[in-house]
Design an enzyme around this catalytic site. Sequence first.
Site, PDB file in Angstrom:
ATOM      1  N   GLU A   4      42.090  44.150  56.645  1.00 27.14           N
ATOM      2  CA  GLU A   4      43.188  44.371  55.687  1.00 27.14           C
ATOM      3  C   GLU A   4      44.189  45.378  56.242  1.00 27.14           C
ATOM      4  O   GLU A   4      45.404  45.169  56.209  1.00 27.14           O
ATOM      5  CB  GLU A   4      42.617  44.869  54.353  1.00 27.14           C
ATOM      6  CG  GLU A   4      41.745  43.862  53.653  1.00 27.14           C
ATOM      7  CD  GLU A   4      41.159  44.389  52.367  1.00 27.14           C
ATOM      8  OE1 GLU A   4      41.792  45.241  51.729  1.00 27.14           O
ATOM      9  OE2 GLU A   4      40.081  43.934  51.995  1.00 27.14           O
TER      10      GLU A   4
ATOM     11  N   HIS B  90      43.676  40.197  48.872  1.00 30.20           N
ATOM     12  CA  HIS B  90      42.385  39.978  48.204  1.00 30.20           C
ATOM     13  C   HIS B  90      41.303  39.965  49.287  1.00 30.20           C
ATOM     14  O   HIS B  90      41.491  39.314  50.329  1.00 30.20           O
ATOM     15  CB  HIS B  90      42.408  38.655  47.429  1.00 30.20           C
ATOM     16  CG  HIS B  90      41.140  38.389  46.681  1.00 30.20           C
ATOM     17  ND1 HIS B  90      40.864  38.961  45.459  1.00 30.20           N
ATOM     18  CD2 HIS B  90      40.036  37.661  47.026  1.00 30.20           C
ATOM     19  CE1 HIS B  90      39.655  38.572  45.074  1.00 30.20           C
ATOM     20  NE2 HIS B  90      39.135  37.788  45.992  1.00 30.20           N
TER      21      HIS B  90
ATOM     22  N   SER C  96      43.709  53.045  50.418  1.00 30.96           N
ATOM     23  CA  SER C  96      43.720  53.002  51.896  1.00 30.96           C
ATOM     24  C   SER C  96      44.681  51.927  52.390  1.00 30.96           C
ATOM     25  O   SER C  96      45.357  52.113  53.401  1.00 30.96           O
ATOM     26  CB  SER C  96      42.315  52.772  52.445  1.00 30.96           C
ATOM     27  OG  SER C  96      41.883  51.453  52.210  1.00 30.96           O
TER      28      SER C  96
HETATM   29  C1  GRF Z   1      40.859  46.204  49.001  1.00 31.56           C
HETATM   30  O1  GRF Z   1      39.594  45.700  49.338  1.00 31.56           O
HETATM   31  C2  GRF Z   1      41.750  45.062  48.605  1.00 31.56           C
HETATM   32  O2  GRF Z   1      41.441  43.852  49.247  1.00 31.56           O
HETATM   33  C3  GRF Z   1      41.472  44.910  47.152  1.00 31.56           C
HETATM   34  O3  GRF Z   1      41.228  46.206  46.657  1.00 31.56           O
HETATM   35  C4  GRF Z   1      40.791  47.037  47.734  1.00 31.56           C
HETATM   36  C5  GRF Z   1      41.735  48.194  47.795  1.00 31.56           C
HETATM   37  O4  GRF Z   1      41.186  49.182  48.569  1.00 31.56           O
HETATM   38  N1  GRF Z   1      42.601  44.290  46.501  1.00 31.56           N
HETATM   39  P1  GRF Z   1      42.102  50.485  48.809  1.00 31.56           P
HETATM   40  O5  GRF Z   1      42.323  51.119  47.451  1.00 31.56           O
HETATM   41  O6  GRF Z   1      43.379  50.019  49.417  1.00 31.56           O
HETATM   42  O7  GRF Z   1      41.280  51.338  49.741  1.00 31.56           O
END
Ligand code: GRF
Length: 192
Positions: free
Chosen positions: A172, A102, A12
Amino acid sequence: MRVAILASGSGSNAAALMNHFSNTEGIDVVLVGSNRSSAGVLEKANQAGVASLHFSREELGSGELLKKLETLKVDWVLLAGFLLKIPKEFCRAFENKILNIHPSLLPKFGGEGMYGMHVHRAVFEAEEKESGMTIHYVNERYDEGAIVFQGRIDVSELKSAEEIASEVLKLEHEYYPRVAREIILDSERNIK
Ligand code: GRF
């Protein structure tokens, strides 16, 4: 600038990056790579019309993946839920050109084994008042690279690790694309 995204999961964040950069002058996502052939991120790349690549842990470790990125003239590597350690040679080849996101306020809840729900469960069990996400440069010590941005949320009223995960993921998606864009475009301005 030519960007490669590496991810191991649903992607995502990778999708948010590809979407944002599709409207950003000066940044092209030229590859999405994953160490898991079943990762949702590869399908998201196909949907976005971006070349995708499955590679093995060995190809990462042997320098094979690094060679492929150099052949593609990749300038920046963005990690988005990538679960393997980046080899020293790879870090040196892309020194100060690898970013990672992260899902906690590093240095808290970082390091070995701290990924995905493990992070949010630890934050919830520690009854932290706040959590958030961290964007940082990647060096061979992984979660210890220089921090470039942190987004914070109050989690004191949230009722589960899953709720924390969901709120942090929204941060994020909002900030990784914008912060990565500024850093990448700044680096181009500095070269000139
Ligand atoms: C996110 O929570 C990111 O912070 C961590 O891994 C997860 C990735 O989620 N590094 P996605 O695959 O981008 O949905």
